[in-house]
Design a protein around this motif. Sequence first.
Motif, PDB file in Angstrom:
ATOM      1  N   TYR A 201       7.810   5.416   3.185  1.00  0.00           N
ATOM      2  CA  TYR A 201       6.757   4.855   2.343  1.00  0.00           C
ATOM      3  C   TYR A 201       7.386   4.025   1.207  1.00  0.00           C
ATOM      4  O   TYR A 201       8.532   4.282   0.828  1.00  0.00           O
TER       5      TYR A 201
ATOM      6  N   ASN B 110       0.834  -1.195   0.000  1.00  0.00           N
ATOM      7  CA  ASN B 110       0.000   0.000   0.000  1.00  0.00           C
ATOM      8  C   ASN B 110       0.879   1.259   0.000  1.00  0.00           C
ATOM      9  O   ASN B 110       1.645   1.482   0.936  1.00  0.00           O
TER      10      ASN B 110
ATOM     11  N   ARG C  80       0.313   4.253   0.573  1.00  0.00           N
ATOM     12  CA  ARG C  80       0.019   5.290   1.567  1.00  0.00           C
ATOM     13  C   ARG C  80       0.311   4.835   2.988  1.00  0.00           C
ATOM     14  O   ARG C  80       0.016   5.539   3.932  1.00  0.00           O
ATOM     15  N   HIS C  81       0.834   3.631   3.136  1.00  0.00           N
ATOM     16  CA  HIS C  81       1.174   3.140   4.461  1.00  0.00           C
ATOM     17  C   HIS C  81       2.687   3.135   4.652  1.00  0.00           C
ATOM     18  O   HIS C  81       3.430   2.855   3.709  1.00  0.00           O
ATOM     19  N   THR C  82       3.115   3.407   5.873  1.00  0.00           N
ATOM     20  CA  THR C  82       4.552   3.327   6.161  1.00  0.00           C
ATOM     21  C   THR C  82       4.954   1.859   6.183  1.00  0.00           C
ATOM     22  O   THR C  82       4.113   0.966   6.295  1.00  0.00           O
TER      23      THR C  82
ATOM     24  N   ARG D 259       3.640   0.053   9.193  1.00  0.00           N
ATOM     25  CA  ARG D 259       2.237  -0.336   9.136  1.00  0.00           C
ATOM     26  C   ARG D 259       2.037  -1.530   8.200  1.00  0.00           C
ATOM     27  O   ARG D 259       1.240  -2.428   8.481  1.00  0.00           O
TER      28      ARG D 259
ATOM     29  N   ALA E 116       0.622  -5.275   9.385  1.00  0.00           N
ATOM     30  CA  ALA E 116      -0.732  -5.604   8.924  1.00  0.00           C
ATOM     31  C   ALA E 116      -1.103  -7.078   9.124  1.00  0.00           C
ATOM     32  O   ALA E 116      -2.186  -7.371   9.647  1.00  0.00           O
TER      33      ALA E 116
END
Lengths: 274, 270
Positions: A150, A105, A107-109, A112, A116
């Motif tokens: 990112y 993703n 937009r996720h660091t 994160r 997940a």
Amino acid sequence: MSEPLLRANELTKRFVSRGPLGSKAEFVAVDGVSFDVRPGETLAVVGESGSGKSTTARMVARLTEPSAGTLEFEGEDITTAKGATLARYRANVQVVFQDPFSSLNPRHTVERILMAPLVYQGIPPTGGKRAHARELMERVGLDPGHSQRYPAQFSGGQAQRIGIARALAVHPKLVICDEAVSALDVSVQAQVIELLRRLQAESGFSYIFIAHDLAVVRQIAHRVAVMSKGRIVEQGPVESVFGDPQDPYTRTLLAAIPRINPEWDRRRREGSPR
Amino acid sequence: MSDLLVVEDLTVTFPTTRGPVDVVKDVCFTVGSDETVGIVGESGSGKSMTSLAIMGLLPRGAVTRGSIRLDGTELLGRGDKDMRRIRGNQVSMVFQDPLSSLNPYYTVGLQIEEVYRAHKGRSRKAARKVAIEALEQVGLPDPERRVDYYPHQFSGGQRQRVMIAMALVCSPALLIADEPTTALDVTVQAQILRLLADLRRESGTGMVFITHDLAVISSIATRVLVMCRGEQVEYGTAEQVFSDPRHDYTRMLLDSVPRIDDSPIDEVMS
């Protein structure tokens, strides 16, 4: 011989397309495929485009429902498992995809992304999210100081390492690599293959390694299954499939691989002792 | 062997917000009228930019320096109109992805005829005959019927054959093949490589073959140029580059190539 970790028995996938007048056309993508994966080994599934290797991988990962056949994991039938059983299976079986940028993703660091699978599994990260993410990054050779970055801030090879770290977050027993090194430059590819082998040696999990490149497969597989038109035409230990192929299709495939002129290669290797 | 293409100190620069960036730096090589020169490098090495510079197809904003001479004629600094006359006629190109290089709305015959008529100004009837011959030359069975097929009716390997037919229809002096077999399955790749080598030999066309795959280069090129970050790190005969590389980068690249004929698993196990 140890018990298989995973057993695929006569796995079949049919795709049906319906015409305007109720006519039906059926395409058999995978046709009665059977194989075992033993603990700690790498089974490579090779074939050309349309051979059914990726569909097979998707069925094993339970991302596609098989039309027929069964899947057993540690002796338990998980072909139609749902709910808690399926969730447990997914913690044991993780996937690394070909294109790291489309499977991470944007937009996720990194932290994160890596956490997940634990969130979905409801597993608390050891020592907190930050520490766990940093530890995973270190294991795959990434700078743990970059956990707040990112995906776009990484190169292709680094992004693929993030994908591998994510797969390892839940301590899987089987990692399915679907063309995981195919999109990488040759020097980066060599490093990622080395990483995959080191991680397996450290943790003892199994790989199903889906690839079209037989030279890459030779570097990583213990056993090889060659697929053509939805069927496994030959499977066996890597030395026998590559050294003494029995099926005519396997022979054609091996003969078609471009090789560096062996005479030039020998002279280079003899001339440059390390 | 005469020098068909002479590239001297070619530099391609792009202006960016952080100042100009050289994507190709001082690249020099020559291609004889009867040879294949391989350009090899990883992504971002500048190998494709080099070929686009020869074709005059660099993206807008690119600044070129140096010299590219084809049969003694300077190509750099030519106008669009001049380059259009040269492209497809004296120099043509085969790209990686035949599906996106062919127009899905027109039959392949029409697309080949278009190239021929644009340069030779012949009638449709004559062009159609040439198109059928070109398809036959690249080994497509039943060319009289297939000439009226649309691109989607061909497999990937067949589409690449169509692209090659289109590139060679005006008998260019130089063919640039940019990763022409990268998207193809390995058995199809072997066929296309053989076809390119045969056609090049029969027609006496010079070829620049661009790829990231060292094994492919080894099987097709007589001379090899290794690029890294826009720079030419090594240039020599294929035999010299593969058997006695001078540069560390080339050695690293050659060491990275996975070998089909030996298995490192044995070392791990023992």
